[in-house]
Design a protein around this motif. Structure first.
Motif, PDB file in Angstrom:
ATOM      1  N   ASP A  75       0.496  -1.874  -0.114  1.00  0.00           N
ATOM      2  CA  ASP A  75       0.565   0.007  -0.125  1.00  0.00           C
ATOM      3  C   ASP A  75       1.284   0.952  -0.324  1.00  0.00           C
ATOM      4  OD1 ASP A  75      -2.757   1.033  -0.223  1.00  0.00           O
ATOM      5  OD2 ASP A  75      -2.770   1.263   1.788  1.00  0.00           O
ATOM      6  N   LYS A  76       2.410   1.390  -0.262  1.00  0.00           N
ATOM      7  CA  LYS A  76       3.191   2.077   0.160  1.00  0.00           C
ATOM      8  C   LYS A  76       2.736   3.177   1.321  1.00  0.00           C
ATOM      9  CE  LYS A  76       3.954   2.525  -5.194  1.00  0.00           C
ATOM     10  NZ  LYS A  76       3.255   2.752  -6.418  1.00  0.00           N
ATOM     11  N   ILE A  77       2.808   2.459   2.469  1.00  0.00           N
ATOM     12  CA  ILE A  77       3.107   3.369   3.461  1.00  0.00           C
ATOM     13  C   ILE A  77       3.750   2.502   4.488  1.00  0.00           C
ATOM     14  CG2 ILE A  77       0.289   3.615   3.538  1.00  0.00           C
ATOM     15  CD1 ILE A  77      -0.057   1.660   5.315  1.00  0.00           C
ATOM     16  N   ILE A  86      -4.307  27.763  16.879  1.00  0.00           N
ATOM     17  CA  ILE A  86      -3.369  27.142  17.191  1.00  0.00           C
ATOM     18  C   ILE A  86      -3.243  25.876  16.720  1.00  0.00           C
ATOM     19  CG2 ILE A  86      -2.913  26.196  19.925  1.00  0.00           C
ATOM     20  CD1 ILE A  86      -3.358  28.775  21.283  1.00  0.00           C
ATOM     21  N   SER A  87      -4.608  25.358  16.543  1.00  0.00           N
ATOM     22  CA  SER A  87      -4.692  23.857  16.395  1.00  0.00           C
ATOM     23  C   SER A  87      -3.222  23.406  14.489  1.00  0.00           C
ATOM     24  CB  SER A  87      -6.263  23.153  15.914  1.00  0.00           C
ATOM     25  OG  SER A  87      -6.376  21.724  15.507  1.00  0.00           O
ATOM     26  N   GLN A  88      -4.265  24.893  14.036  1.00  0.00           N
ATOM     27  CA  GLN A  88      -4.012  24.978  12.760  1.00  0.00           C
ATOM     28  C   GLN A  88      -2.542  25.316  12.715  1.00  0.00           C
ATOM     29  OE1 GLN A  88      -5.993  24.025  10.504  1.00  0.00           O
ATOM     30  NE2 GLN A  88      -3.779  23.971   8.946  1.00  0.00           N
ATOM     31  N   LYS A  89      -1.862  26.114  13.470  1.00  0.00           N
ATOM     32  CA  LYS A  89      -0.074  26.253  13.390  1.00  0.00           C
ATOM     33  C   LYS A  89       0.464  24.900  13.887  1.00  0.00           C
ATOM     34  CE  LYS A  89       3.338  28.866  15.638  1.00  0.00           C
ATOM     35  NZ  LYS A  89       3.654  30.238  16.452  1.00  0.00           N
ATOM     36  N   VAL A  90      -0.179  24.484  14.467  1.00  0.00           N
ATOM     37  CA  VAL A  90       0.965  22.918  15.128  1.00  0.00           C
ATOM     38  C   VAL A  90       0.742  21.595  14.092  1.00  0.00           C
ATOM     39  CG1 VAL A  90       1.133  21.288  17.036  1.00  0.00           C
ATOM     40  CG2 VAL A  90       0.476  23.453  17.678  1.00  0.00           C
ATOM     41  N   PHE A  91      -0.332  21.835  14.218  1.00  0.00           N
ATOM     42  CA  PHE A  91      -0.573  21.116  12.720  1.00  0.00           C
ATOM     43  C   PHE A  91      -0.074  21.041  11.054  1.00  0.00           C
ATOM     44  CE2 PHE A  91      -2.920  18.920   8.663  1.00  0.00           C
ATOM     45  CZ  PHE A  91      -2.767  17.326   9.147  1.00  0.00           C
ATOM     46  N   ASP A  92      -0.058  22.614  10.970  1.00  0.00           N
ATOM     47  CA  ASP A  92       0.767  22.588  10.163  1.00  0.00           C
ATOM     48  C   ASP A  92       2.634  22.645  10.190  1.00  0.00           C
ATOM     49  OD1 ASP A  92      -1.203  23.373   8.580  1.00  0.00           O
ATOM     50  OD2 ASP A  92      -1.270  25.923   8.527  1.00  0.00           O
ATOM     51  N   GLU A  93       2.957  22.647  11.711  1.00  0.00           N
ATOM     52  CA  GLU A  93       4.044  22.396  11.531  1.00  0.00           C
ATOM     53  C   GLU A  93       4.413  20.992  11.165  1.00  0.00           C
ATOM     54  OE1 GLU A  93       5.130  24.387  15.281  1.00  0.00           O
ATOM     55  OE2 GLU A  93       4.916  25.867  14.967  1.00  0.00           O
ATOM     56  N   PHE A  94       3.937  20.122  11.598  1.00  0.00           N
ATOM     57  CA  PHE A  94       3.931  18.747  11.818  1.00  0.00           C
ATOM     58  C   PHE A  94       3.767  18.228  10.335  1.00  0.00           C
ATOM     59  CE2 PHE A  94       2.377  14.340  11.883  1.00  0.00           C
ATOM     60  CZ  PHE A  94       3.096  13.628  12.805  1.00  0.00           C
ATOM     61  N   LYS A  95       3.026  18.534   9.823  1.00  0.00           N
ATOM     62  CA  LYS A  95       3.090  18.166   8.597  1.00  0.00           C
ATOM     63  C   LYS A  95       3.728  18.723   7.672  1.00  0.00           C
ATOM     64  CE  LYS A  95      -0.848  18.368   4.414  1.00  0.00           C
ATOM     65  NZ  LYS A  95      -1.748  18.966   3.856  1.00  0.00           N
ATOM     66  N   LYS A  96       4.223  19.207   7.413  1.00  0.00           N
ATOM     67  CA  LYS A  96       5.851  20.630   6.861  1.00  0.00           C
ATOM     68  C   LYS A  96       6.399  19.606   7.410  1.00  0.00           C
ATOM     69  CE  LYS A  96       8.304  23.906   5.841  1.00  0.00           C
ATOM     70  NZ  LYS A  96       8.669  25.465   7.115  1.00  0.00           N
ATOM     71  N   GLU A  97       7.057  19.492   8.703  1.00  0.00           N
ATOM     72  CA  GLU A  97       8.183  17.988   9.002  1.00  0.00           C
ATOM     73  C   GLU A  97       7.948  16.688   8.509  1.00  0.00           C
ATOM     74  OE1 GLU A  97       8.843  15.563  13.227  1.00  0.00           O
ATOM     75  OE2 GLU A  97       9.704  18.024  13.692  1.00  0.00           O
ATOM     76  N   TYR A  98       6.925  16.306   8.764  1.00  0.00           N
ATOM     77  CA  TYR A  98       6.253  14.888   7.857  1.00  0.00           C
ATOM     78  C   TYR A  98       6.695  15.381   6.749  1.00  0.00           C
ATOM     79  CZ  TYR A  98       3.470  11.585   6.175  1.00  0.00           C
ATOM     80  OH  TYR A  98       2.933  10.299   5.489  1.00  0.00           O
ATOM     81  N   SER A  99       6.781  15.516   6.287  1.00  0.00           N
ATOM     82  CA  SER A  99       6.639  16.239   4.680  1.00  0.00           C
ATOM     83  C   SER A  99       7.341  15.324   4.302  1.00  0.00           C
ATOM     84  CB  SER A  99       5.729  17.143   3.787  1.00  0.00           C
ATOM     85  OG  SER A  99       4.646  17.284   3.703  1.00  0.00           O
ATOM     86  N   TYR A 136       9.888  14.591   6.425  1.00  0.00           N
ATOM     87  CA  TYR A 136      11.194  13.343   6.525  1.00  0.00           C
ATOM     88  C   TYR A 136      10.312  12.476   5.177  1.00  0.00           C
ATOM     89  CZ  TYR A 136      13.000  14.677  10.931  1.00  0.00           C
ATOM     90  OH  TYR A 136      13.385  14.456  12.309  1.00  0.00           O
ATOM     91  N   THR A 137       9.166  12.382   5.124  1.00  0.00           N
ATOM     92  CA  THR A 137       9.685  11.323   4.012  1.00  0.00           C
ATOM     93  C   THR A 137       9.774  11.850   3.084  1.00  0.00           C
ATOM     94  OG1 THR A 137       6.881  10.806   4.737  1.00  0.00           O
ATOM     95  CG2 THR A 137       7.278  11.048   2.693  1.00  0.00           C
ATOM     96  N   GLN A 138      10.664  12.404   2.315  1.00  0.00           N
ATOM     97  CA  GLN A 138      10.811  13.398   1.108  1.00  0.00           C
ATOM     98  C   GLN A 138      12.784  12.931   1.647  1.00  0.00           C
ATOM     99  OE1 GLN A 138      11.087  16.912  -0.213  1.00  0.00           O
ATOM    100  NE2 GLN A 138       9.151  17.592  -0.139  1.00  0.00           N
ATOM    101  N   ILE A 139      12.969  12.612   2.641  1.00  0.00           N
ATOM    102  CA  ILE A 139      14.391  11.916   2.676  1.00  0.00           C
ATOM    103  C   ILE A 139      14.643  10.676   3.019  1.00  0.00           C
ATOM    104  CG2 ILE A 139      16.436  12.193   4.679  1.00  0.00           C
ATOM    105  CD1 ILE A 139      15.721  14.726   5.605  1.00  0.00           C
ATOM    106  N   PHE A 140      13.703   9.995   3.756  1.00  0.00           N
ATOM    107  CA  PHE A 140      13.179   8.554   3.280  1.00  0.00           C
ATOM    108  C   PHE A 140      12.104   7.853   3.001  1.00  0.00           C
ATOM    109  CE2 PHE A 140      14.604  10.910   8.199  1.00  0.00           C
ATOM    110  CZ  PHE A 140      15.778  10.148   7.827  1.00  0.00           C
ATOM    111  N   GLY A 141      11.557   8.710   2.856  1.00  0.00           N
ATOM    112  CA  GLY A 141      10.429   7.350   1.726  1.00  0.00           C
ATOM    113  C   GLY A 141       9.559   7.817   2.443  1.00  0.00           C
ATOM    114  N   LYS A 142       8.500   7.842   2.022  1.00  0.00           N
ATOM    115  CA  LYS A 142       7.210   7.041   2.952  1.00  0.00           C
ATOM    116  C   LYS A 142       6.926   5.836   3.595  1.00  0.00           C
ATOM    117  CE  LYS A 142       2.566   7.595   2.956  1.00  0.00           C
ATOM    118  NZ  LYS A 142       0.818   8.159   1.794  1.00  0.00           N
ATOM    119  N   THR A 143       7.352   4.683   3.292  1.00  0.00           N
ATOM    120  CA  THR A 143       7.555   3.473   3.242  1.00  0.00           C
ATOM    121  C   THR A 143       8.518   3.273   5.106  1.00  0.00           C
ATOM    122  OG1 THR A 143       9.206   3.078   1.887  1.00  0.00           O
ATOM    123  CG2 THR A 143       6.825   2.387   1.569  1.00  0.00           C
ATOM    124  N   ASN A 144       9.682   4.341   4.765  1.00  0.00           N
ATOM    125  CA  ASN A 144      10.452   4.183   6.411  1.00  0.00           C
ATOM    126  C   ASN A 144      10.792   5.627   6.808  1.00  0.00           C
ATOM    127  OD1 ASN A 144      11.611   1.412   5.173  1.00  0.00           O
ATOM    128  ND2 ASN A 144      12.484   2.899   3.453  1.00  0.00           N
TER     129      ASN A 144
END
Length: 221
Positions: A59-61, A99-112, A114-122
């Motif tokens: 499932d590429k996750i 506050i909710s959107q700010k914290v979520f956007d920060e996390f989403k940016k970090e997630y993106s 790390y995904t670019q570096i390690f790939g989604k499956t890792n």
């Protein structure tokens, strides 16, 4: 983070159905039986690490997402859970949507990132960041409060101080009988206890003392 075998089973089933395979066909991928696949999907038992990785890759996750669900959905739930705590103790004046959107956007940016570096499956790093979301919400609530917003103590004080002042000014009126004086005294004690409890909660939350003007007045009993 707690894992639900039933929810893992449902995710495995969804992956199998997305491939258009029967339980038997899906089981052949892992050299296992239809019955074993059925047990996975029902949450009765669990694939080993090798099979978990292979199922996730179908499932590429990441394995973490297979085990715990979509990371962004989990992040949103963690943020909302912390915000609901602050709402429950009276922080209704805070702009929680911001506050909710700010914290979520920060996390989403970090997630993106790390995904670019390690790939989604890792991408395991983002899941390790989930416990930090509670602290980030706390920091933002603290900052919002510090930047000129009325704290809950200010609001509470605004409501209680005039009542407390009235009671103290009236309590020794000679026209009052003993029963009426007792009612006023009990009311006064309740107000003071309410203020002290809120003071204690917020001092613990922000790890520093908060002062209320009416404490000085209430101590002159």
């Amino acid at each position: 983070m707690n894992r639900s075998n039933i929810e893992v089973g449902l995710r495995i089933k969804q992956i199998r159905l997305s491939l258009g395979e029967t339980m038997e066909q899906f089981g052949e991928r892992f050299n296992t039986s239809k019955g074993t696949v059925n047990n996975w999907e029902k949450g009765r038992n669990f694939p080993n690490k090798k099979n978990l990785l292979e199922i996730a890759q179908l499932d590429k996750i990441s394995v973490d997402e297979l085990l715990y669900g979509n990371i962004l959905e989990i992040a949103r739930k963690e943020i909302n859970s912390t915000i609901n705590f602050y709402k429950s103790i009276g922080f209704n004046y805070v702009d929680f949507d911001y506050i909710s959107q700010k914290v979520f956007d920060e996390f989403k940016k970090e997630y993106s990132a790390y995904t670019q570096i390690f790939g989604k499956t890792n991408n395991h790093t983002s899941f390790k960041s989930l416990p930090k979301l509670k602290e980030r919400v706390k920091e933002e609530v603290h900052a919002y409060t510090r930047h000129g917003q009325f704290t809950i103590l200010n609001r509470l004080q605004d409501k209680l101080l005039p009542i407390l002042k009235f009671i103290q000014d009236t309590q020794h009126d000679k026209r009052l009988n003993d029963k009426q004086k007792q009612v006023l005294d009990n009311t006064k004690r309740t107000i003071i206890e309410l203020g002290q409890n809120m003071h204690a909660v917020l001092s613990e939350e922000f790890e520093e003392p908060y002062m209320m003007n009416f404490f000085d007045l209430s101590n002159k009993r």
